[in-house]
Design a protein around this motif. Sequence first.
Motif, short mmCIF file in Angstrom:
data_model
loop_
_atom_site.label_atom_id
_atom_site.label_comp_id
_atom_site.label_asym_id
_atom_site.label_seq_id
_atom_site.Cartn_x
_atom_site.Cartn_y
_atom_site.Cartn_z
N THR A 48 85.35 95.10 -53.83
CA THR A 48 84.60 93.85 -54.04
C THR A 48 84.84 92.88 -52.88
O THR A 48 83.90 92.30 -52.34
N GLU A 52 82.07 91.44 -50.28
CA GLU A 52 81.81 90.01 -50.09
C GLU A 52 81.90 89.62 -48.62
O GLU A 52 81.09 88.87 -48.11
N MET B 1 73.14 97.52 -61.81
CA MET B 1 73.59 97.47 -60.40
C MET B 1 72.38 97.43 -59.46
O MET B 1 71.44 98.18 -59.61
N ASN B 7 69.24 93.81 -53.47
CA ASN B 7 70.30 92.84 -53.59
C ASN B 7 70.25 91.83 -52.42
O ASN B 7 70.31 90.63 -52.60
N TYR B 11 69.91 87.57 -52.89
CA TYR B 11 70.82 86.49 -52.49
C TYR B 11 70.23 85.67 -51.36
O TYR B 11 70.48 84.48 -51.24
N GLU B 36 76.91 77.76 -61.74
CA GLU B 36 76.46 79.14 -61.63
C GLU B 36 75.50 79.47 -62.76
O GLU B 36 74.44 80.06 -62.55
N SER B 46 70.51 87.46 -61.18
CA SER B 46 71.81 87.80 -61.78
C SER B 46 72.91 86.88 -61.27
O SER B 46 72.81 86.28 -60.20
N ARG B 47 73.96 86.78 -62.07
CA ARG B 47 75.11 85.98 -61.68
C ARG B 47 75.75 86.53 -60.40
O ARG B 47 76.24 85.78 -59.57
N THR B 48 75.69 87.85 -60.22
CA THR B 48 76.24 88.47 -59.01
C THR B 48 75.54 87.94 -57.76
O THR B 48 76.18 87.59 -56.77
N SER B 49 74.21 87.86 -57.83
CA SER B 49 73.46 87.37 -56.67
C SER B 49 73.81 85.92 -56.37
O SER B 49 73.96 85.53 -55.21
N ARG B 51 76.60 84.44 -57.05
CA ARG B 51 77.95 84.38 -56.48
C ARG B 51 77.97 84.80 -55.02
O ARG B 51 78.66 84.22 -54.20
N GLU B 52 77.20 85.84 -54.70
CA GLU B 52 77.14 86.30 -53.31
C GLU B 52 76.60 85.20 -52.41
O GLU B 52 77.11 84.96 -51.33
#
Lengths: 231, 231
Positions: A48, A52, B1, B7, B11, B36, B46-49, B51-52
């Motif tokens: 991870t 990042e 995923m 992805n 972002y 967030e 998504s929360r992942t995007s 965060r990135e």
Amino acid sequence: MFSPIKNTKVYEQVIEQIKNMIIDGTLKKGDKLPSERDLVEHLQVSRTSIREALRALQIIGLVECRQGEGNYIRESFENSLFEPLSMMFMLQKSSSLEIMEIRKIIEVETTALASQRITDEELDHMKMLLDTIKSSADEGDKVKADKAFHYGIAKASRNYLIINILNAISSLMDEFIKDARRRILVEEENKDELAKQHDDIYKGLKSRNPKKASEAMKRHLDFTNEYYKDF
Amino acid sequence: MFSPIKNTKVYEQVIEQIKNMIIDGTLKKGDKLPSERDLVEHLQVSRTSIREALRALQIIGLVECRQGEGNYIRESFENSLFEPLSMMFMLQKSSSLEIMEIRKIIEVETTALASQRITDEELDHMKMLLDTIKSSADEGDKVKADKAFHYGIAKASRNYLIINILNAISSLMDEFIKDARRRILVEEENKDELAKQHDDIYKGLKSRNPKKASEAMKRHLDFTNEYYKDF
């Protein structure tokens, strides 16, 4: 799962390592980075954190991900990092005075360099831009040609640091040129004056005379400056 | 995923949205970003995007995460984005000629501005740096003071665009100053010559005379340039 602060430190360390490899010359333009798996192994951090770090390096434009091939140090940096730099300058609300000063500092001397390095093709292109500035019916097109005239001079300087620095402040420059034209052209007779100033710069470039070219640029920017005196 | 390419796009879109909020003035220096959770809801990603995107904005130094408080647009941008910019310039292997040219372009005129804006305290500090350059037994300390002298002039110009641009190329500048001193000081008598040149710049600043100050800087850089003629 990392706690936020620890996580920050880990990906920053990954970036630091990659930075050091650039500084000591281990990584060069176009080089392939080690695979995610290798990085995980060598740096002993989670996948991870590696992802990042890579994502961030992609965003600042230093690294590009080629589908199915892996991550590479980019070959060319045009229009990459420079947008965020412009964003910062915007947030800092750089004043017109600051932009005026930096334009005078950079563009006058850059014109001197350009006059010694400009090609015939570039001169032809400049001439075409001046025709657009003079004759187009659309102010939008004129603004675009005016900007291209100034960036064309920077390009002709063949100094990539100068070109990159002007790119880095291009959002500000563009806004400034648009605004300056609006202020100057309130007075009808200034249309001819502006055209003459641009012509003088062009003639200085064409005669490959650094002094003549840079002095014409200085007169042009001093004239523009007059319209920002009260700000 | 996400698949990598999708992805990337997501972002980047998040960053684009935040960028637009900066450009249109919705987000200003020091402002708090939406949480967030709010970003996930508004942007429908998504929360992942999210965060990135936030992580990347933190790395370029635009956003800072305050523990337990959330994400904020940074108040100050010193030493943030500018390191990656230096990395790019290093990867581009900017030549000594290019660095020399940009130094002459920026520093001569910056010295003129500085002479009109420098404070008495700054002048005292400059004097101290010159003493170190002259009298320190350690070349490392001298190099450090020499750099600080040049950056001090930029700071005294009070033009944050200039200061930031010099910061952006500081890794290059630092390397160049160190290398230039090495070349110049091969000739023993140049020690006094360098000291005199720095003194002249200082005197120009102290007398608040833009012409005198900038001409002294020009002589100093022209002298340095002589040691790069064959490259």
